[in-house]
Design a protein around this motif. Sequence first.
Motif: not given
Length: 105
Positions: A73-94
Amino acid sequence: CTVHTDRGSQFRSRKFVGALHRHSMVGSMGRVGACGDNAAMESFFSLLQKNVLNRHAWTTREELRIAIVTWIERTYHRRRRQDGLGRLTPIEYETIMTTTATQAA
């Protein structure tokens, strides 16, 4: 809980399937010939191993559970940018997708 594995014979064995059922888990396997199927999960578990599991000796399962959830919740979803989401974090994408869906409605 869902346990996702490749199609190795050890994961299709009666002993392994029985263990899943005893612990109220569901088995999930990738498709035949889909090598990318497990890549995302293998990457996730590699990061989990390096950032949580290898850093501390846990005295209880509850401590470990809290550490894993906190890391996700603190690191993976909020800080890690993902290629599959257009280099957004899951929180930004959501946030973007929720706002877009609200505006469309």
